[in-house]
Each structure stands twice: as C-alpha cells, then as structure tokens.
Design a protein around this motif. Structure first.
Motif, PDB file in Angstrom:
ATOM      1  N   THR A  74       1.260  -1.169  -0.248  1.00 56.51           N
ATOM      2  CA  THR A  74      -0.197   0.200   0.127  1.00 56.51           C
ATOM      3  C   THR A  74       0.735   1.216  -0.265  1.00 56.51           C
ATOM      4  O   THR A  74       1.793   1.045   0.245  1.00 56.51           O
ATOM      5  CB  THR A  74      -0.766  -0.139   1.029  1.00 56.51           C
ATOM      6  N   GLU A  75       0.219   2.072  -0.163  1.00 53.84           N
ATOM      7  CA  GLU A  75       1.074   4.043  -0.119  1.00 53.84           C
ATOM      8  C   GLU A  75       0.979   4.268   0.880  1.00 53.84           C
ATOM      9  O   GLU A  75      -0.067   5.024   1.390  1.00 53.84           O
ATOM     10  CB  GLU A  75       0.283   4.599  -1.181  1.00 53.84           C
ATOM     11  N   GLY A  76       1.218   3.860   1.892  1.00 54.96           N
ATOM     12  CA  GLY A  76       1.234   4.417   3.436  1.00 54.96           C
ATOM     13  C   GLY A  76      -0.379   3.543   4.059  1.00 54.96           C
ATOM     14  O   GLY A  76      -0.793   3.267   3.761  1.00 54.96           O
ATOM     15  N   THR A  77       0.229   3.777   5.667  1.00 57.85           N
ATOM     16  CA  THR A  77      -0.380   2.667   6.065  1.00 57.85           C
ATOM     17  C   THR A  77      -1.641   3.544   6.907  1.00 57.85           C
ATOM     18  O   THR A  77      -2.663   2.534   6.749  1.00 57.85           O
ATOM     19  CB  THR A  77      -0.180   3.106   7.940  1.00 57.85           C
ATOM     20  N   HIS A  78      -2.079   4.457   6.496  1.00 63.17           N
ATOM     21  CA  HIS A  78      -3.148   5.501   6.066  1.00 63.17           C
ATOM     22  C   HIS A  78      -4.585   5.105   5.217  1.00 63.17           C
ATOM     23  O   HIS A  78      -5.665   4.648   5.566  1.00 63.17           O
ATOM     24  CB  HIS A  78      -3.150   7.348   5.292  1.00 63.17           C
ATOM     25  N   GLN A  79      -3.362   4.565   3.720  1.00 67.31           N
ATOM     26  CA  GLN A  79      -4.116   3.830   2.464  1.00 67.31           C
ATOM     27  C   GLN A  79      -4.933   2.270   2.899  1.00 67.31           C
ATOM     28  O   GLN A  79      -6.166   2.005   3.295  1.00 67.31           O
ATOM     29  CB  GLN A  79      -3.154   3.751   1.500  1.00 67.31           C
ATOM     30  N   GLY A  80      -4.043   2.045   3.585  1.00 72.20           N
ATOM     31  CA  GLY A  80      -3.803   0.450   4.312  1.00 72.20           C
ATOM     32  C   GLY A  80      -5.429   0.326   5.168  1.00 72.20           C
ATOM     33  O   GLY A  80      -5.955  -0.532   5.070  1.00 72.20           O
ATOM     34  N   MET A  81      -5.100   1.610   6.108  1.00 72.13           N
ATOM     35  CA  MET A  81      -6.269   1.406   7.331  1.00 72.13           C
ATOM     36  C   MET A  81      -7.893   2.318   6.100  1.00 72.13           C
ATOM     37  O   MET A  81      -8.835   1.073   6.820  1.00 72.13           O
ATOM     38  CB  MET A  81      -5.949   2.655   8.260  1.00 72.13           C
ATOM     39  N   ASP A  82      -7.242   2.630   6.238  1.00 73.31           N
ATOM     40  CA  ASP A  82      -8.476   2.826   4.792  1.00 73.31           C
ATOM     41  C   ASP A  82      -9.296   2.022   4.117  1.00 73.31           C
ATOM     42  O   ASP A  82     -11.027   1.473   3.932  1.00 73.31           O
ATOM     43  CB  ASP A  82      -8.147   4.467   3.888  1.00 73.31           C
ATOM     44  N   LEU A  83      -9.170   1.161   3.440  1.00 73.19           N
ATOM     45  CA  LEU A  83      -9.479   0.193   2.878  1.00 73.19           C
ATOM     46  C   LEU A  83      -9.829  -1.028   3.615  1.00 73.19           C
ATOM     47  O   LEU A  83     -10.290  -1.892   3.835  1.00 73.19           O
ATOM     48  CB  LEU A  83      -7.922  -0.576   2.157  1.00 73.19           C
ATOM     49  N   LEU A  84      -9.164  -1.296   4.530  1.00 72.99           N
ATOM     50  CA  LEU A  84      -9.792  -2.551   5.539  1.00 72.99           C
ATOM     51  C   LEU A  84     -11.129  -1.692   6.379  1.00 72.99           C
ATOM     52  O   LEU A  84     -12.526  -2.041   6.259  1.00 72.99           O
ATOM     53  CB  LEU A  84      -8.787  -2.071   7.316  1.00 72.99           C
ATOM     54  N   ALA A  85     -10.782   0.049   6.540  1.00 75.86           N
ATOM     55  CA  ALA A  85     -12.556  -0.111   7.587  1.00 75.86           C
ATOM     56  C   ALA A  85     -13.656   0.206   6.238  1.00 75.86           C
ATOM     57  O   ALA A  85     -14.688  -0.236   6.549  1.00 75.86           O
ATOM     58  CB  ALA A  85     -11.779   1.933   8.089  1.00 75.86           C
ATOM     59  N   LYS A  86     -12.970  -0.200   4.757  1.00 74.02           N
ATOM     60  CA  LYS A  86     -14.213   0.416   3.411  1.00 74.02           C
ATOM     61  C   LYS A  86     -14.267  -1.141   3.127  1.00 74.02           C
ATOM     62  O   LYS A  86     -15.589  -1.286   3.477  1.00 74.02           O
ATOM     63  CB  LYS A  86     -13.276   1.372   2.516  1.00 74.02           C
ATOM     64  N   MET A  87     -14.114  -1.941   3.980  1.00 75.95           N
ATOM     65  CA  MET A  87     -13.919  -3.397   2.996  1.00 75.95           C
ATOM     66  C   MET A  87     -14.412  -4.560   4.363  1.00 75.95           C
ATOM     67  O   MET A  87     -14.868  -5.653   4.101  1.00 75.95           O
ATOM     68  CB  MET A  87     -12.886  -4.248   2.341  1.00 75.95           C
TER      69      MET A  87
END
Length: 495
Positions: free
Chosen positions: A198-211
C-alpha cells in the motif's frame, strides 16, 4: 463517553492558544457553529457534561453558553436542553469559513459535514522535518547513491507492461522479499500471496475500514493513540471506542458492552504509540481470545519495531497463532524515509484475494520501479545493514536525550523507559499545560507534540513527544535547551 462533538472541540481548542480560557472556548464554539461543523438544530451537551469531558470548570462552560445564548447562536428548550439555533443571528446568515478551512472559500458550503469533521480533527503538521518532530528517521544517513545505482540498473530492464498499473497486491518480487524478511526479523508467518503493498499505513487502514466494516460498527483503539489511525476510522463512519493503555499495553474489558463488540481492534503491541509500553504475553493471548470469540479483526501496527536498543526483539502478535484473526501492518516510512510511501499488510488467507481486488479497484497500483528497487535492496542485504547502522545511531541519540532530561530536569521527567523507537516522552507535572508549552517552543523553531492531544478522553497526563532520530547530537543539545527554557517560564513548573 466522549462524543464526536467533544473530540472536535478538543482538537480545535488545542489550536487556540491566545486569550483567556473563556474566550478560547467561546471562539471555538462560535467558529464551529458558523462553519456548520456543528449544524443548526444540533443539541449541545449539558454544561456539566461538556465541562467534565473537556476537563474544564463548569463556570467556564456556563459563561460561554450564556454569551452564545445572548448573541443568538444557541437557544434553550425547557425540558430538552441547549441547541444551536436554526437561523443564525443577523449578519451571520451565510456560512463563513473558520480557521480550519483557509481564507478564500465562498459563502456556499464547499465541504461535506464529514469533510469538515476531518479538518476539525486534523493533526498533520505543516512542517515535517527538524528537531524534535516525532516519527522521522535520519534521512540524511540513507544510502542514496546505492539506491540510485540499483534503481538505474533496473530501469534499463523495464518492460512496457511494468509501466502500466501494477499487479494486484504490488510487485511479486517485493512480496516475496517481505515474506522472507518478516519470517526471520519479526516471526511473522505468511506467504507472498498474503502480502498487499500500500501507499502508506493510512491507505491500508482506509481499505480495511471500507472493506471490513459498516458505518456504525465499533473499533477499539488505544488511548492514547496515533491521531491518524483515529481519523481514518472516524471518517469512514466507525464508532471509535478508546481503550485504556497501561504498562502492559491495551487493557481491554473482559466483555464488550452488549451490541458493541468491536469489528476492529487496533493496537501497537511491540511499542505502544506514544507511551512505549510492550504488550505482555498474557494480554496478547487475552486479546486473541476476545477477537476470536466476537469475530473481530486485530489490526497490528508494527510501525517501528526494528529499533529496539537493548534486550531481545519483541515478536509480532501475528505469529503467536497461525490462524489468528490478525492483520499485520508494517511500513518503510520509519526504517528508510517517509516520502518513499511504501507500506504493506499481511492479510489472513480468507481476506487476501478480496482485499487485493478492492485495493486495485479503489486506488489502482503502480510504482513498479520503486517496489522492485526495494525488493533488491532487501534481497541483497542492504536493508538489514541499514537497520543495523541506524539502530546504533538512534541508540546513541536516545541516550544523549535521556541524559539531558535527567541532568536538567530530573529522572522523573523521563516518561518512556522502553529503550526503543524514534521518540522519547518527556513527562510533565499535571498542572503544566503541554499544549501551550508546545506552542511556545514552536515559536523558537523547535517542534514537539503535546501528549494530552493523543488522548480521546480527558486526562491528567501531560508531556511532550520528542523525536530524536533525525536530529544530530549538537542540535539535540541546542533544541533541548529551548524546551527547558520555555518550560521554566510556565506556571505550574518548579525546579
């Protein structure tokens, strides 16, 4: 339990540093009302509740409410409480931008309510470099020439398809290199198929929250915690529940409240951010059992575990149980440099393929050259060698800062004895205003972060986060002199 409104007010109060406390609270509430961050018709907390949640005297809140009431911004409804008026006073009928938005917005609402809330919680600094900015490694010591030669060599062999979007999940070479590195260095059990770049931890957390979550689901986070984690979850509609941290890490309740079992449990078990605690084995096992019982996912943020300067390495929570419901997150922002924008997640097998598809759909993928260079950097041993060099350098700088604190202020001011990481916690007496202190220090060109701003609930804990990793020894001494000089001018401090 604090509301989103209280969180918004606390964040904005922290940025209001001039004037009396009464005026700061009045200006904060008035600006939020005019900017529609608090919408017309919204019910405000009672003066008693708001005072308790903001850790203020009730008289301060009462005086603010009375002034807003007299000016027509709020109204009382007998038996119901205090509300923002549906129509603002004359001269304030149109929406005006507040300090969070900048100066050139039109009168029409330009941002969503969600967007306004995000700006109200924003914690990103305008400056990202210098003493004592937490979380920044020594970028000057990065082997730029070696990296450039590797990148140039790979660039000559690039195929046309490697200039298109990357395969789902990122570079296969980097996935493999990470699998081998994590197995040895962090006791993480995984296959390349489980790794998502991912492009940074924020993007990974955003994906987890959405999915993995629906709006209204509960997420447990540490209190205190990294503001970015909290904000990404909040903006995705999760109900964030702060869980107390002690010297063994997150201390979850034995049983979640009825109907409020967490969908996500977000932890930093190897080096709690920002306090530095290491989660005990008993606490880790309890957290795993709780997650399995309530069908929760544990998100393990292993942000700087490479930098432990004494004792044995702390193994990752993910490796305790092969079938554990743990999503492991790591980053190169702390080991190499933040601008690289490369992080990764190790996903449990049932989630891996679906989240890779979702990542490609939401964010697309790319940066093949960067990811391939990084995989070569790891495979050829340069990454491990760089970590070893930085570990020695950071240990030396941490020891110097510890000595300065003990010499000039006393050992009781050393708030983090973990001997790890990229920052230290300077503990302050409860009566010292760490937000005001950090503002005064910044006026002298030194950046620190107030500990109280990392808490979601009212706290008596006061302190400053001092990032030392990117600061040369001579600059550490000079910058710390600024911190001490400013501290001694504040009421509540005694030598």
């Amino acid at each position: 339990m604090r509301s989103l409104l209280t969180d918004l007010l606390m964040q904005r109060l922290a940025k209001q540093t001039s004037g009396t406390l009464n005026k700061r609270l009045y200006d904060t509430l008035r600006q939020a009302i005019l900017a529609r961050a608090i919408t017309p018709g919204s019910r405000l907390p009672s003066s008693r509740d708001l005072a308790q949640q903001l850790n203020l005297s009730r008289n301060t809140v009462l005086a603010t409410y009375e002034q807003l009431l007299a000016e027509g911004y709020i109204e009382t409804r007998p038996g119901s409480g205090t509300f923002v008026t549906e129509q603002l006073p004359d001269g304030n009928m149109e929406r005006v931008p507040d300090a969070q938005e900048g100066a050139s917005h039109s009168a029409a609402p330009a941002l969503s309510r969600r967007g306004m809330n995000l700006l109200g919680y924003a914690g990103a600094s305008a400056r990202q470099w210098g003493a004592f900015m937490p979380g920044i490694p020594d970028i000057a010591s990065f082997p730029h020439d070696l990296w450039r030669r590797t990148q140039t060599r790979l660039m000559r062999r690039m195929k046309p398809e490697q200039l298109s979007y990357s395969p789902m999940g990122g570079s296969p070479e980097l996935q493999l290199a990470l699998t081998e590195y994590l197995r040895v260095a962090r006791s993480v059990e995984c296959t390349p198929e489980q790794v998502l770049i991912t492009e940074g931890t924020h993007q990974g957390m955003d994906l987890l929250a959405k999915m993995l979550c629906n709006p209204g689901d509960t997420a447990w986070i540490e209190d205190p915690c990294y503001w970015g984690m909290r904000n990404v979850l909040t903006i995705n509609g999760l109900r964030v529940t702060p869980i107390t941290v002690d010297d063994q890490g997150m201390a979850p309740p034995e049983t979640p409240p009825p109907g409020r079992a967490p969908r996500l449990i977000c932890v930093t078990p190897s080096h709690q951010y920002p306090l530095g605690a290491v989660m005990s084995l008993a606490r880790r096992q309890r957290l795993l059992a709780l997650a399995q019982e309530h069908n929760s996912w544990i998100v393990e943020d292993d942000y700087d575990s490479e930098f432990r300067f004494s004792g044995n390495p702390v193994p990752a929570l993910q490796g305790l149980n092969r079938n554990a419901p743990v999503i492991y997150i790591g980053t190169f922002s702390k080991t190499l440099y933040p601008g690289l924008r490369v992080s990764y997640m190790v996903l449990p097998p049932p989630l891996a393929q679906e989240l890779k598809v979702a990542h490609a759909e939401l964010y697309r993928g790319g940066h093949w050259l960067t990811q391939s260079t990084l995989s070569e950097f790891i495979r050829e041993g340069h990454y491990a060698a760089h970590i070893r060099r930085m570990r020695l350098l950071y240990a030396r700088r941490r020891a110097l800062l510890t000595q300065l604190i003990e010499t000039h202020l006393g050992s009781e001011y050393v708030g983090d004895r973990s001997n790890a990481g990229l920052h230290m916690l300077l503990k302050l007496p409860a009566q010292v205003d760490d937000v005001l202190l950090s503002t005064q220090i910044l006026r002298h060109g030194v950046m620190v972060k107030p500990l109280s701003s990392y808490y979601l609930r009212p706290t008596a804990e006061r302190g400053l986060l001092l990032g030392y990793a990117s600061v040369e020894e001579g600059e550490i001494v000079r910058a710390f002199d600024v911190v001490v000089a400013c501290l001694r001018t504040l009421p509540g401090h005694t030598d």
